[in-house]
Write a protein that holds these residues in place. Structure first.
Motif, mmCIF file in Angstrom:
data_model
loop_
_atom_site.group_PDB
_atom_site.id
_atom_site.type_symbol
_atom_site.label_atom_id
_atom_site.label_comp_id
_atom_site.label_asym_id
_atom_site.label_seq_id
_atom_site.Cartn_x
_atom_site.Cartn_y
_atom_site.Cartn_z
ATOM 1 N N MET A 2 0.841 -1.178 0.000
ATOM 2 C CA MET A 2 0.000 0.000 0.000
ATOM 3 C C MET A 2 0.890 1.247 0.000
ATOM 4 O O MET A 2 1.909 1.275 0.656
ATOM 5 N N GLN A 3 0.493 2.241 -0.719
ATOM 6 C CA GLN A 3 1.237 3.509 -0.817
ATOM 7 C C GLN A 3 1.077 4.316 0.471
ATOM 8 O O GLN A 3 0.011 4.320 1.074
ATOM 9 N N GLN A 4 2.128 5.005 0.883
ATOM 10 C CA GLN A 4 2.042 5.925 2.007
ATOM 11 C C GLN A 4 1.927 7.361 1.497
ATOM 12 O O GLN A 4 2.487 7.687 0.444
ATOM 13 N N TYR A 5 1.203 8.171 2.246
ATOM 14 C CA TYR A 5 0.966 9.571 1.881
ATOM 15 C C TYR A 5 1.228 10.462 3.094
ATOM 16 O O TYR A 5 0.918 10.096 4.228
ATOM 17 N N LEU A 6 1.779 11.631 2.820
ATOM 18 C CA LEU A 6 1.984 12.647 3.835
ATOM 19 C C LEU A 6 0.836 13.641 3.757
ATOM 20 O O LEU A 6 0.570 14.204 2.685
ATOM 21 N N LEU A 7 0.138 13.834 4.873
ATOM 22 C CA LEU A 7 -0.896 14.852 4.971
ATOM 23 C C LEU A 7 -0.281 15.991 5.780
ATOM 24 O O LEU A 7 -0.112 15.882 6.991
ATOM 25 N N SER A 8 0.109 17.059 5.109
ATOM 26 C CA SER A 8 0.770 18.195 5.746
ATOM 27 C C SER A 8 -0.262 19.249 6.103
ATOM 28 O O SER A 8 -1.125 19.581 5.297
ATOM 29 N N ILE A 9 -0.135 19.797 7.302
ATOM 30 C CA ILE A 9 -1.054 20.821 7.786
ATOM 31 C C ILE A 9 -0.314 22.148 7.808
ATOM 32 O O ILE A 9 0.726 22.274 8.460
ATOM 33 N N GLU A 43 -2.103 19.518 2.598
ATOM 34 C CA GLU A 43 -1.484 19.049 1.354
ATOM 35 C C GLU A 43 -1.337 17.536 1.451
ATOM 36 O O GLU A 43 -0.859 17.022 2.468
ATOM 37 N N VAL A 44 -1.753 16.819 0.406
ATOM 38 C CA VAL A 44 -1.610 15.365 0.337
ATOM 39 C C VAL A 44 -0.534 15.065 -0.688
ATOM 40 O O VAL A 44 -0.626 15.516 -1.836
ATOM 41 N N ARG A 45 0.487 14.316 -0.265
ATOM 42 C CA ARG A 45 1.592 14.015 -1.179
ATOM 43 C C ARG A 45 2.059 12.577 -0.959
ATOM 44 O O ARG A 45 2.289 12.166 0.176
ATOM 45 N N PRO A 46 2.216 11.806 -2.055
ATOM 46 C CA PRO A 46 2.707 10.436 -1.902
ATOM 47 C C PRO A 46 4.183 10.428 -1.488
ATOM 48 O O PRO A 46 4.965 11.273 -1.931
ATOM 49 N N LEU A 47 4.529 9.483 -0.633
ATOM 50 C CA LEU A 47 5.924 9.275 -0.256
ATOM 51 C C LEU A 47 6.582 8.404 -1.311
ATOM 52 O O LEU A 47 5.914 7.597 -1.974
ATOM 53 N N VAL A 48 7.878 8.557 -1.462
ATOM 54 C CA VAL A 48 8.630 7.691 -2.358
ATOM 55 C C VAL A 48 8.617 6.295 -1.742
ATOM 56 O O VAL A 48 8.935 6.118 -0.562
ATOM 57 N N ASP A 49 8.233 5.317 -2.507
ATOM 58 C CA ASP A 49 8.178 3.938 -2.044
ATOM 59 C C ASP A 49 9.594 3.451 -1.751
ATOM 60 O O ASP A 49 10.545 3.840 -2.428
ATOM 61 N N GLU A 50 9.732 2.601 -0.733
ATOM 62 C CA GLU A 50 11.051 2.074 -0.371
ATOM 63 C C GLU A 50 11.731 1.370 -1.540
ATOM 64 O O GLU A 50 12.956 1.338 -1.614
ATOM 65 N N SER A 51 10.947 0.808 -2.436
ATOM 66 C CA SER A 51 11.544 0.096 -3.573
ATOM 67 C C SER A 51 12.067 1.058 -4.641
ATOM 68 O O SER A 51 12.820 0.669 -5.517
ATOM 69 N N GLU A 52 11.645 2.338 -4.560
ATOM 70 C CA GLU A 52 12.125 3.337 -5.504
ATOM 71 C C GLU A 52 13.430 3.922 -4.990
ATOM 72 O O GLU A 52 13.587 4.155 -3.799
ATOM 73 N N ARG A 53 14.327 4.188 -5.879
ATOM 74 C CA ARG A 53 15.546 4.888 -5.472
ATOM 75 C C ARG A 53 15.244 6.374 -5.420
ATOM 76 O O ARG A 53 14.492 6.890 -6.248
ATOM 77 N N ALA A 54 15.846 7.073 -4.480
ATOM 78 C CA ALA A 54 15.590 8.515 -4.322
ATOM 79 C C ALA A 54 15.895 9.271 -5.600
ATOM 80 O O ALA A 54 15.224 10.235 -5.927
#
Length: 125
Positions: A1-8, A108-119
């Motif tokens: 499952m994808q992780q998302y940052l909800l920034s306030i 703001e809703v933003r997807p996190l880079v998946d661990e399997s993705e390289r930065a």
């Protein structure tokens, strides 16, 4: 499952008075309980005022240290929650719930880079 940052994002300055802030905090607590009950919540935190930030920036062989936020602005990052959701639509629905609980503050809703993705392969904006 994808992780998302909800920034306030919140305005600089003092928090609202208790008669305004207390109902908002009650709604945030209820939303956090719902996030945890559904297995969506990963972690979250509120942040101290932007004036307490320290910025470090590499310049040649030195690292410069500056008090205060990285950028000057009327708003700053006040807190965040990391959730896991099956897709962006589901994450946006949680973002809507958070925005409703916060009343007038932006989320703001933003997807996190998946661990399997390289930065270095992460999308750049």
């Amino acid at each position: 499952m994808q992780q998302y940052l909800l920034s306030i994002y919140q305005p600089d300055g003092d928090p609202p008075p208790p008669d305004v802030l207390d109902p908002i905090m009650d709604d945030i607590s209820a939303l956090n309980a719902e996030l945890k009950a559904t297995g969506t919540w990963v972690f979250g935190a509120g942040l101290r005022p932007a004036s307490t930030a320290t910025v470090l920036r590499a310049k040649e062989s030195e690292v410069l240290i500056t008090d205060g936020p990285f950028t000057e602005g009327k708003e700053h990052l006040g807190g965040f929650t990391v959730i896991q959701a099956p897709d962006l639509d589901a994450a946006l629905e949680w973002g809507r719930k958070l925005a409703r609980a916060l009343r007038w503050l932006s989320v703001e809703v933003r997807p996190l880079v998946d661990e399997s993705e390289r930065a270095c392969d992460a999308p750049r904006g």
